[in-house]
Write an enzyme that holds these catalytic residues in place. Sequence first.
Site, PDB file in Angstrom:
ATOM      1  N   GLU A  24     -41.203  16.705  12.768  1.00  0.00           N
ATOM      2  CA  GLU A  24     -39.769  16.873  12.868  1.00  0.00           C
ATOM      3  C   GLU A  24     -39.168  17.562  11.638  1.00  0.00           C
ATOM      4  O   GLU A  24     -38.324  18.440  11.755  1.00  0.00           O
ATOM      5  CB  GLU A  24     -39.148  15.485  13.021  1.00  0.00           C
ATOM      6  CG  GLU A  24     -37.667  15.479  12.948  1.00  0.00           C
ATOM      7  CD  GLU A  24     -37.078  14.770  14.129  1.00  0.00           C
ATOM      8  OE1 GLU A  24     -37.700  13.817  14.616  1.00  0.00           O
ATOM      9  OE2 GLU A  24     -36.009  15.196  14.567  1.00  0.00           O
ATOM     10  N   ASP A  25     -39.628  17.162  10.467  1.00  0.00           N
ATOM     11  CA  ASP A  25     -38.940  17.588   9.237  1.00  0.00           C
ATOM     12  C   ASP A  25     -39.679  18.620   8.404  1.00  0.00           C
ATOM     13  O   ASP A  25     -39.172  19.060   7.379  1.00  0.00           O
ATOM     14  CB  ASP A  25     -38.678  16.368   8.322  1.00  0.00           C
ATOM     15  CG  ASP A  25     -37.820  15.326   9.011  1.00  0.00           C
ATOM     16  OD1 ASP A  25     -37.099  15.708   9.947  1.00  0.00           O
ATOM     17  OD2 ASP A  25     -37.878  14.148   8.616  1.00  0.00           O
TER      18      ASP A  25
END
Length: 483
Positions: free
Chosen positions: A77-78
């Site tokens: 996600e990051d």
Amino acid sequence: MNNLTIEDLLNLVRAYEATKINIVEQAYKFADFLHAGQTRQSGEPYIIHPLNVACTLAEMHADIDTICAGLLHDTLEDTKVTKEEIVEKFNRDVATLVDGVTKISKINFSTRADEEFANTRKIITSITTDVRIIIIKLADRLHNMRTLQYKKKEKQQENALETLEIFVPLAHYIGAHRIKTELEDLSLQYLRPDAYKSIEEKRSLIEEKNTEYLFNMRNTINNILNENSIENWIKICIKNIYGIYKDLENGYNLSSIHDLLALKIAVANTENCYRSLGLIHSKYHPVNELFKDYICNPKNNMYQSLHTTVFGEVNKLIQLQIRNYDMDRVASFGLATYWYINGCHAREVMQKNLTEKCQFFKTLSEINSVFANNQDFVNQIKSELFSNRIYVYSTGGIAIELPKNSTPIDFAYKLSTNNGNHLAAAIVNDKYVPLNYPLRDNDRVEIQCNDLSSPTSEWLDVVQTTKAKRLIKEYLKEMKSYS
Ligand code: MN
């Protein structure tokens, strides 16, 4: 547990998977590299978060793929890493777990928009593909709740409510009692700060007032067991703040909560559980109605223990929980520990084991197949699985778990389709009752069947379980096609 380091994690893992700590270290270094430069809202380096998550998982004795996925759970996600890279560096299971956690992490359960129901459904049903996704998500949520003070007020309320509504019941169903109770208390702290404070104060007063007395009782029991060569350890416990809050809400007062104070007694094997019980009962008199044998009748989440409430030294009621060491670990950490103890770490074995052992999974699949509409699905899950459950006894003393307000019709269908379709009469605690009678905790239920009896459409209005609803509808439909 603040300021954890990689050494803490490795020590936790070393205790049960010593040969695999290199892989864990590698996953840590990779996650640390990927998150480099990122910070949490608290200002700490980001890696602190996945490290905490992995430590919680290691305390549960989760398998190594789960630990690695815990360390990497926010990388898809990051950061720039891809699923394929994780497959290459680790394996497909780790990548699938991280992917699964990522997919459900963006979900906001608090908004009640249509697509959100679809998302809630996704998170709940992901349990049926690989329950480890939920275990990681729970560890993730736990650390986020522990550090919720850094979020905006609005976000705090939203997260706390969502935790109580979705994650606490999930923690209950996978048997992760420690996580469940901590999540409950953290949520209450943000949702009802005043109630939380006042109970917290009363609770520590009670603790203070009873310390000496509980210590004495613990020593007495410890001595009795030692004299009889029963190896043991005993822990003093007091009910969590949220548990007390719920009891007070349900009309109890502090002195009438029978499990407010408890002693947890762990012994080496099951036989010694029963021996200890006998020895303790001959010293402290039990309250007959409050004795429960969850060793012979385990709870749906695999919890096993003997529960007895006795008159303690100054006539005060104390709950005693007696179980063996393995049962105690499962009681604290649930499924992950259960698998570890039973040596089945292969995903297929775990998942199969679950579907067979856990009523929760059968019910979940049932609800998933019956309800096409997402909102109906979420509502049914909430009322059937996430609401209060009761235990009733069938003939022969088998304990059956049902949602609150279930009827003898639900009970009959739970036993078998045939029992339901031919249910004629119900006897509860030796008295005939109407078929729509709402069953209560500890009821003894007996049903009478008759070839001439059959379901009516009125039954649909009173049953609580999806299984009963589905089977009644099927029966009625079939009858219609004959007429
Ligand atoms: Mn996270």
